[in-house]
Design an enzyme around this catalytic site. Structure first.
Site, short mmCIF file in Angstrom:
data_model
loop_
_atom_site.label_atom_id
_atom_site.label_comp_id
_atom_site.label_asym_id
_atom_site.label_seq_id
_atom_site.Cartn_x
_atom_site.Cartn_y
_atom_site.Cartn_z
N GLU A 174 -34.96 -27.98 0.45
CA GLU A 174 -35.51 -29.33 0.52
C GLU A 174 -36.98 -29.32 0.94
O GLU A 174 -37.79 -30.11 0.44
CB GLU A 174 -34.70 -30.18 1.51
N ASP A 311 -27.00 -27.61 -9.50
CA ASP A 311 -27.83 -28.27 -10.51
C ASP A 311 -29.17 -27.63 -10.84
O ASP A 311 -29.40 -27.15 -11.96
CB ASP A 311 -28.05 -29.73 -10.13
N GLU A 427 -21.82 -42.79 -7.71
CA GLU A 427 -22.19 -41.42 -7.35
C GLU A 427 -21.27 -40.39 -7.97
O GLU A 427 -21.71 -39.42 -8.58
CB GLU A 427 -22.18 -41.29 -5.82
N GLU A 496 -31.63 -39.27 -11.30
CA GLU A 496 -31.31 -38.33 -12.38
C GLU A 496 -31.11 -39.00 -13.74
O GLU A 496 -31.47 -38.42 -14.78
CB GLU A 496 -30.07 -37.51 -12.01
#
Length: 592
Positions: A174, A311, A427, A496
């Site tokens: 992150e 991902d 989600e 996304e």
């Protein structure tokens, strides 16, 4: 694509035997000329690192030479009609107003802090305490022509010390995508006009490099930086998320390109080689499981997905190929090796009441020595990045058939937005897989899936048939037709879906994708806007969702950036000039 935050599964991967160690005026900016690239470097020895326990003795160096010709991604746009231009500019202005609203809320209530608390006001410290939203928003400010705000943010950054986080455990992934990517993207997009941005990128990069001081040079992904600073030895985790290990390539590579310091490229090349060497040794050859044993560089887990926790490892394969100018075929080879198992096991066509031909990206578990592969038919908002990934791969690797797959994936995420009560995608959810190629809607089959898949069974009358049970559950759970269950109903301002819609629009020039984006933006703005900014909501199937009082930095860094860019001039974030990291930070591609 945003972060891959998730909790580690309860079950840990058994530790295998160790392997041998190897040593912004207020107008829309078009993109400026790229800053000059550093001169080609000769092979160099690594610079000495203070108190390294496992120093590198020979560096992998970044590929050099004239960049290869890579096929263009962007559609050649013609002259738009006056009506289309007026509509597009109205939409553009609305997105910008939303951004300014949230940015002003951040400045007033959470300046120089990680996250704004968008209902109560105040802030939250979530990503190092260095002002994640401030850094993450820099290139968005520049792109939208908010130069005064951009320069205010740059001044604030000068005062920050990026060597001492405010959290005991630092998430290296992150920090890399939000901070390092944020500084590099702002530096590149502003044409190198603000050297402090590169200086801060180097400061962050040098700090993060300490997480690689392990016996096998795999990074400690949740890093106890203070212990390491005091001289404690460290090892990578035996149960690390593959996304957190495999998604550092773009940022560290670009840092080497701008500074000439090969240590950053060396750090990620070692990870790439581990992924490459093990790609066909997993229980689902071609793919990497969600959990990897980074301590021993092995991949024994049995869960596979392109969604959360895995991902961006896949997303970065074609993007790294572009950033390296096609000077190595390693990433192309690795990307293409994923395609067959993805198409066979991960993507599925769901049965829908309107009988549309769409795809959803899901996951599988492999049981019994790869003899049984169990699909979950579970869609994730995070998985919507796959349409953009497949589109980019189709273009740059000259795979025209993959454009149809990209379209079906993008259309699948648009479908999921269009068919909830709020017009916002949940989600995590499940759908019913098609039984045959025709895939006609069968309400009875859908209801049977609802009855067996839903977790809301308590109180259901026992005398009901499976179909009647399904109808009872669907009504009680507010399930739109097509969804067999909704595991997580929240929307946390994720990007996304609009990410892939933006990419596919730029690839095709088809206006219907701008229209889909506008429907999505108006729905999101309607349900998430607060007096201060915008907030996550708890249930996209509720008539009046409750706001969760959280606004992650990717709302300004990614979501609103993509909504803005799809209505902007095609030269803004030109995909043939920039490659975007998973936090939507634009890095300059080398020109052939």
């Amino acid at each position: 694509m945003s972060s891959s935050e998730a909790q580690l599964p309860a079950e840990a991967v058994p530790a295998p035997k160790p392997l041998p160690q190897t040593p912004i005026q207020d107008h829309e900016n078009t993109d400026p000329a790229p800053p000059s690239q550093p001169a080609p470097l000769t092979e160099q020895k690594p610079k000495a690192q203070s108190a390294e326990h496992y120093p590198v003795t020979s560096l992998f160096t970044i590929p050099k030479g004239t960049p290869a010709k890579i096929s263009n991604i962007q559609h050649v746009f013609g002259t738009e009609t006056q009506g289309d231009k007026v509509e597009r500019e109205e939409r553009l202005a609305a997105v910008k107003e939303s951004f300014v609203h949230s940015w002003q809320g951040y400045k007033k209530h959470a300046w120089k802090q990680d996250e704004l608390v968008p209902i109560q006001g105040g802030y939250a410290t979530t990503f190092g305490g260095w002002g994640a939203t401030l850094v993450d928003s820099l290139d968005s400010l520049w792109m939208m022509g908010l130069k005064d705000d951009f320069e205010d943010a740059v001044k604030a950054i000068k005062e920050m010390d990026f060597s001492v986080p405010k959290l005991e455990d630092l998430n290296v992934f992150e920090t890399t995508i939000r901070y390092l990517g944020g500084f590099l993207g702002a530096y590149d997009l502003s044409g190198g006009e603000y050297p402090i941005l590169l200086s801060k990128a180097i400061e962050i990069g040098d700090f993060l490099y300490g997480a690689f001081d392990t016996p096998n040079r795999m990074p400690v992904t949740r890093w106890k930086w203070e212990e390491a600073k005091k001289g404690a030895k460290q090892e990578a985790f035996p149960n690390a998320l593959v996304a957190e290990v495999g998604s550092l390539t773009l940022e560290f590579t670009r840092l080497t390109q701008l500074t000439g310091d090969e240590k950053f490229y060396d750090a990620i090349q070692r990870i790439t080689d581990v992924l490459d060497n093990n790609q066909n040794k997993t229980v689902l050859p071609g793919l990497w499981p969600v959990i990897m044993d980074a301590q021993h560089a092995q991949f024994a887990d049995v869960g596979f997905t392109l969604g959360g926790m895995a991902d961006s490892t896949y997303e970065y394969l074609p993007k790294q190929h572009m950033l390296l100018g096609g000077l190595t075929q390693q990433y192309k080879k690795m990307y293409e090796a994923t395609l067959a198992p993805i198409m066979k096991h991960i993507f599925f066509r769901p049965m829908t009441p309107d009988n549309v031909d769409i795809l959803i990206s899901s996951g599988v578990r492999v049981n019994g020595n790869a003899e049984v592969i169990v699909p979950d038919f579970e869609g994730q908002h995070l998985g919507c990045f796959t349409g953009g990934m497949f589109g980019i791969g189709a273009k740059i690797f000259d795979r025209p058939d993959d454009i149809k797959t990209a379209r079906r994936l993008v259309d699948g995420c648009i479908w999921a937005y269009n068919h909830t009560q709020t017009g916002i995608m949940p989600e995590i959810f499940n759908m019913v897989p098609c039984q045959d190629e025709e895939c006609r809607w069968d309400e009875g089959r859908w209801l049977k899936f609802v009855a067996t898949k839903s977790r809301t069974i308590e109180g259901i009358p026992e005398e009901l048939s499976d179909v009647e049970k399904g109808r009872w559950v669907a009504r009680k759970d507010r399930l739109p037709q097509g969804f067999s269950s909704i595991k997580e109903r929240k929307y946390i301002l994720r990007p996304e879906a609009i990410e892939s819609i933006f990419i596919f629009y730029r690839m095709t020039g088809e206006k219907k994708y701008q229209d889909a984006a506008w429907r999505m933006f108006t729905a999101i703005e309607n349900y998430t806007r607060t007096d201060i900014a915008n907030s996550a909501i708890d249930d996209v199937t509720a008539e009046n969702p409750v706001k969760d009082d959280r606004m992650e930095s990717f709302w300004l860094a990614e979501t609103l950036k993509y909504f803005y860019a799809i209505f902007a001039d095609p030269e803004v974030l030109n995909l043939d000039k920039y490659v975007l990291n998973t936090e939507a930070h634009p890095l300059i591609r080398p020109a052939p």
